[in-house]
Design a protein around this motif. Structure first.
Motif: not given
Length: 483
Positions: A399, A402, A466, A468
């Motif tokens: 990660e 964002a 991007e 998540r």
């Protein structure tokens, strides 16, 4: 065996004939024995007359009994068997005649009940078949009407990639001189690599509602199509899912891709032609103002500051526009959200299949926005280029704000920038022409660079804009099927 092939009536007649012959033989034998015991030749005529009368009486009685058997047993049984056989082979609506078998006990009523039940069952089955045929025809017409209005091409394929259904839009999209045909392989019209990769990913996942987005190209004219694949599973068992077919929806994005590529080329040329003069202007203005400006030092200073400010504003605006252009580059391209674990497993499998050695994937619980097939091909290409001299290769997906960071690590010699640029300029095996690693990076609006780690380890870093975290899956939305 010979008697078994004779009719029932003939066998009964032969039975009674044998009985009559046996009785006559016994009568003659008894008379001959009695005549010899009496030993009186004058009594011969009496024995002959008595034997003849007794023989005629025996033959008459046996003939009457045979006629009763034939009329009341043999013929009704054969007639009943013929009626039953006729009702089993053809649709006879009339009831079975029970009066002919009135001397057969319960056989005739039982046969009539069987025949009636057979007629009722046949009628119910015929009605059910007609009802289901009408319903299926109505559903087929409704499905064809709906699919004819769908603005995308729809292909229904079996597990071995054979076409079993397609709509009119699919015919236009696949193109070529030869129209699609049922039971032909979809690879006759589309390049196989992206389709096989997406199908393998869906078979490997445990989610029955999973779908895979991909880009593929037509064999006939090289048209680029955006596609979505979803399995048609027959059950939850793994062996059953291995036999699952799939639905492939197709949308033509060739024109959009060409327009996007032209716009990107124009914008790149614009920035390249403006950025350098702007930077040169900023430098030259300082020199010109210093040499040819007003004599007043204060005025020269103000003019110099103004020129530098304007040049700075120009450079800042150009850099800002360039950053916005890079940020918007990947928004249009059809990228899908893919699990980081699936991505790592796909890269590991491809590296192993190509014989490029071992690769250990270490992934976080993330969903990555990327074009899975091309990115897998790029990472596998880099692993192959690293060669066997660099050991302990590991693919990490971390990660990063964002987004996420894809890091390809190894122990051994570093990678030079020139070598990395050469690797990125080489074509990738993705089933489409002129797809290089640099183009894949451009599609994802990212870049790739080497970094040095501790203890002789190095890595190649590739950030994604991007991503998540993966949370609990929501409850599936029911999709009712019209009946």
């Amino acid at each position: 065996m010979g008697l078994a092939r004779l009719s029932l009536r003939l066998r009964i007649f032969l039975f009674f004939a044998a009985l009559a012959m046996g009785n006559l033989a016994a009568l003659v034998a008894g008379l001959v024995f009695g005549f010899h015991k009496l030993a009186r030749p004058e009594a011969l005529s009496g024995f002959v007359i008595g034997g003849t009368v007794a023989g005629l009486v025996i033959l008459g009685l046996i003939g009457v009994v045979w006629a009763l058997f034939d009329a009341n047993l043999a013929r009704p049984i054969e007639r009943l068997a013929g009626s039953i056989r006729a009702r089993t082979q053809t649709a006879v609506d009339s009831a079975l005649d029970e009066s002919a078998g009135r001397y057969l006990g319960d056989l005739a009523p039982a046969a009539a009940a069987i025949a009636q039940h057979l007629n009722e069952t046949r009628s119910a089955l015929t009605e059910a078949v007609q009802r289901e045929t009408t319903r299926l025809a109505r559903e087929k017409d409704r499905l064809e009407t709906l699919l004819s209005d769908v603005p995308v091409g729809v292909l229904l394929c079996t597990a071995d990639h054979a076409l079993v259904f397609y709509n009119g839009q699919a015919v236009d999209l696949l193109g070529g001189a030869q129209a699609p045909g049922l039971d032909r392989r979809v690879f006759d019209y589309l390049h196989p690599a992206p389709i096989r990769h997406a199908h393998a990913r869906l078979l490997a996942t445990a989610d029955p509602d999973a779908a895979s987005d991909l880009l593929c190209a037509t064999v006939a004219d090289g048209r680029t199509l955006a596609a979505r694949m979803r399995l048609i599973s027959e059950g939850e068992d793994h062996q059953v899912r291995r036999l699952a077919g799939y639905v492939l929806t197709l949308r033509d994005v060739s024109a959009d891709l060409r327009a996007h590529a032209g716009r990107e080329a124009l914008m790149d040329e614009l920035f390249d032609r403006i950025r350098r003069p702007a930077a040169a202007l900023q430098s030259l203005m300082g020199v010109l103002i210093a040499e040819d400006g007003p004599a007043d030092p204060q005025a020269r200073a103000q003019l110099r500051e103004a020129a530098r400010a304007e040049a700075g504003h120009l450079a800042q605006a150009i850099h800002s526009l360039h950053d916005r252009h890079e940020a918007m580059r990947a928004d249009w391209w059809p990228l899908a959200m893919i699990r980081a674990s699936d991505f790592g497993a796909a890269v590991q499998a491809r590296v192993a299949a190509e014989g490029a050695g071992d690769l250990l994937p270490v992934t976080a619980a993330l969903l990555l926005r990327l074009e899975g097939f091309e990115m897998v091909a790029l990472i596998a290409h880099l692993v192959r280029r690293l060669g066997p001299g660099r050991a302990e290769k590991r693919l990490e997906v971390l990660e990063d704000g964002a987004g996420a960071l894809i890091a390809l690590e190894w122990r051994g010699a570093a990678v030079a920038i020139a070598d990395l640029e050469l690797w990125l300029s080489e074509p990738l095996d993705v089933g489409q022409a002129e797809v290089t690693g640099r183009r894949v990076l451009s599609v994802h609006a990212t870049d790739l660079w080497p970094e040095r780690l501790h203890e002789g380890r190095h890595r190649l870093c590739l950030p994604l804009r991007e991503a998540r975290r993966i949370g609990p899956d929501p409850h599936p939305v029911p999709r009712p099927v019209p009946r």
